[in-house]
Write a protein that holds these residues in place. Structure first.
Motif, PDB file in Angstrom:
ATOM      1  N   UNK A 172       0.829  -1.220   0.000  1.00 58.15           N
ATOM      2  CA  UNK A 172       0.000   0.000   0.000  1.00 58.15           C
ATOM      3  C   UNK A 172       0.859   1.264   0.000  1.00 58.15           C
ATOM      4  N   UNK A 173       2.013   1.174  -0.638  1.00 59.37           N
ATOM      5  CA  UNK A 173       2.913   2.320  -0.742  1.00 59.37           C
ATOM      6  C   UNK A 173       3.794   2.542   0.472  1.00 59.37           C
ATOM      7  N   UNK A 174       3.638   1.716   1.502  1.00 59.43           N
ATOM      8  CA  UNK A 174       4.328   1.930   2.777  1.00 59.43           C
ATOM      9  C   UNK A 174       5.310   0.799   3.097  1.00 59.43           C
ATOM     10  N   UNK A 175       6.338   1.130   3.856  1.00 56.35           N
ATOM     11  CA  UNK A 175       7.282   0.113   4.301  1.00 56.35           C
ATOM     12  C   UNK A 175       6.572  -0.884   5.219  1.00 56.35           C
ATOM     13  N   UNK A 176       6.893  -2.156   5.021  1.00 54.33           N
ATOM     14  CA  UNK A 176       6.255  -3.192   5.831  1.00 54.33           C
ATOM     15  C   UNK A 176       7.241  -4.347   6.029  1.00 54.33           C
ATOM     16  N   UNK A 177       7.312  -4.864   7.263  1.00 53.61           N
ATOM     17  CA  UNK A 177       8.215  -5.969   7.554  1.00 53.61           C
ATOM     18  C   UNK A 177       9.627  -5.499   7.831  1.00 53.61           C
ATOM     19  N   UNK A 178      10.603  -6.363   7.580  1.00 57.99           N
ATOM     20  CA  UNK A 178      12.012  -6.073   7.881  1.00 57.99           C
ATOM     21  C   UNK A 178      12.681  -5.348   6.722  1.00 57.99           C
ATOM     22  N   UNK A 179      13.339  -4.247   7.070  1.00 60.55           N
ATOM     23  CA  UNK A 179      14.146  -3.487   6.115  1.00 60.55           C
ATOM     24  C   UNK A 179      15.597  -3.469   6.595  1.00 60.55           C
ATOM     25  N   UNK A 180      16.514  -3.546   5.652  1.00 57.12           N
ATOM     26  CA  UNK A 180      17.932  -3.518   5.985  1.00 57.12           C
ATOM     27  C   UNK A 180      18.673  -2.552   5.075  1.00 57.12           C
ATOM     28  N   UNK A 181      19.791  -2.023   5.586  1.00 56.99           N
ATOM     29  CA  UNK A 181      20.564  -1.114   4.769  1.00 56.99           C
ATOM     30  C   UNK A 181      21.926  -0.818   5.365  1.00 56.99           C
ATOM     31  N   UNK A 182      22.742  -0.084   4.623  1.00 60.86           N
ATOM     32  CA  UNK A 182      24.049   0.357   5.126  1.00 60.86           C
ATOM     33  C   UNK A 182      24.432   1.666   4.448  1.00 60.86           C
ATOM     34  N   UNK A 183      25.246   2.451   5.166  1.00 58.30           N
ATOM     35  CA  UNK A 183      25.771   3.722   4.657  1.00 58.30           C
ATOM     36  C   UNK A 183      27.282   3.654   4.761  1.00 58.30           C
ATOM     37  N   UNK A 184      27.968   3.535   3.622  1.00 61.54           N
ATOM     38  CA  UNK A 184      29.409   3.313   3.611  1.00 61.54           C
ATOM     39  C   UNK A 184      30.204   4.467   4.224  1.00 61.54           C
TER      40      UNK A 184
END
Length: 313
Positions: A172-184
């Motif tokens: 529905x256009x929205x973040x849902x569940x597990x999100x992961x990321x990194x900033x070098x």
């Protein structure tokens, strides 16, 4: 979103004039967009008609190379409060994004492009009715190869640049569940859990394996106990000089200073002063006030410039 719609958006962009005149102001900015010296700048800002009193000012940011990075308008000339349409550019001259603001808050549609000129995403910004905080929906999303991964708010999101990586599910256009990321550049990794766009919790891990927990992706800087508490402290302790009393000096003052990542303050400046010892007294009280909260992104504090208006009656 159709290719024709994207082309129409590009066609409707206004033609902007970037010539500088002696009436314009020039501000040098470092890599974190804080004011700095000409020798240390990464960007610079041109404020049109800086030496005139206006309801809004046209603002143009440039890369150090002289290539335009941003064009928009601000209600204030000494600090950026975005108003109306803003267009951002990559250093190769291609458009990066187009977005709109009302009184400094982003609103409505945002269109994004990759550095090679291909369309990237369409987002819609709004104020969450529960948290009253700004939020957004991802309506459409294309990967770097032009494959559409999110259609009408449903799909998998993944973005990767030389410095940033993030992936997760959109419903529905929205973040849902597990999100992961990194900033070098910051040498950090993060993991977050969302439910229908609401961040339930997040954990950032830095290069020393230190973990920072948070429930808001970003927090604003300011007095820990709120501006009301600071102004009460200021009013109770401000001492008006003998000269100011004699000449009955009143009016508005504006100060700016850095709130460092640890909450300490530095580089206090009076950008609009009253003289007669009042400026020095305001600086003294800001230095003596304990309890500043730094700006935070994913639980980690970082330096920002903070602007503080003061009324002397």
């Amino acid at each position: 979103m159709s290719t024709n719609s994207f082309a129409a958006i590009l066609f409707l962009l206004s033609t902007l004039s970037f010539s500088q005149t002696p009436k314009d102001g020039k501000i040098f900015l470092d890599s974190t967009w804080n004011e700095t010296t000409e020798a240390n700048h990464k960007y610079y800002r041109i404020v049109k008609d800086y030496y005139s009193d206006k309801e809004s000012y046209k603002i143009y940011d440039y890369f150090k190379s002289g290539v335009l990075q941003m064009a928009g308008a601000s209600k204030f000339k000494d600090r950026l409060q975005k108003e109306g349409q803003f267009v951002y550019y990559y250093e190769n001259g291609n458009k990066e994004s187009m977005e709109s603001y009302i009184s400094g808050s982003q609103t409505g549609k945002q269109y994004n492009w990759y550095q090679n000129g291909q369309k990237k995403s369409e987002r819609e910004f709004f104020v969450d009715i529960n948290t009253r905080l700004p939020s957004y929906r991802i309506i459409q999303f294309w990967d770097i190869n032009g494959n559409q991964k999110i259609i009408d708010g449903i799909g998998e999101y993944e973005t990767k640049t030389d410095n940033f990586y993030e992936t997760g599910k959109i419903t529905n256009g929205l973040k849902h569940g597990i999100w992961e990321g990194n900033i070098k550049s910051l040498n950090i990794n993060y993991k977050e859990k969302y439910e229908n766009g609401t961040l339930l919790f997040g954990v950032t891990t830095d290069s020393q394996n230190i973990k920072y927990e948070y429930t808001s992706e970003s927090t604003m800087p300011g007095p820990k106990k709120g501006l009301k508490h600071f102004y009460q402290f200021f009013g109770a302790n401000f001492k008006i000089s003998k000269e100011a009393r004699i000449y009955n000096v009143t009016g508005n003052m504006t100060l700016n200073f850095n709130i460092e990542g640890d909450g300490s303050i530095a580089e206090i400046k009076v950008t609009n002063g009253l003289g007669y010892g009042l400026d020095e007294e305001a600086i003294r009280l800001i230095k003596s006030y304990k309890g500043w909260e730094p700006a935070k992104s994913r639980g980690i504090g970082y330096k920002v410039q903070y602007y503080l208006p003061i009324i002397i009656k």
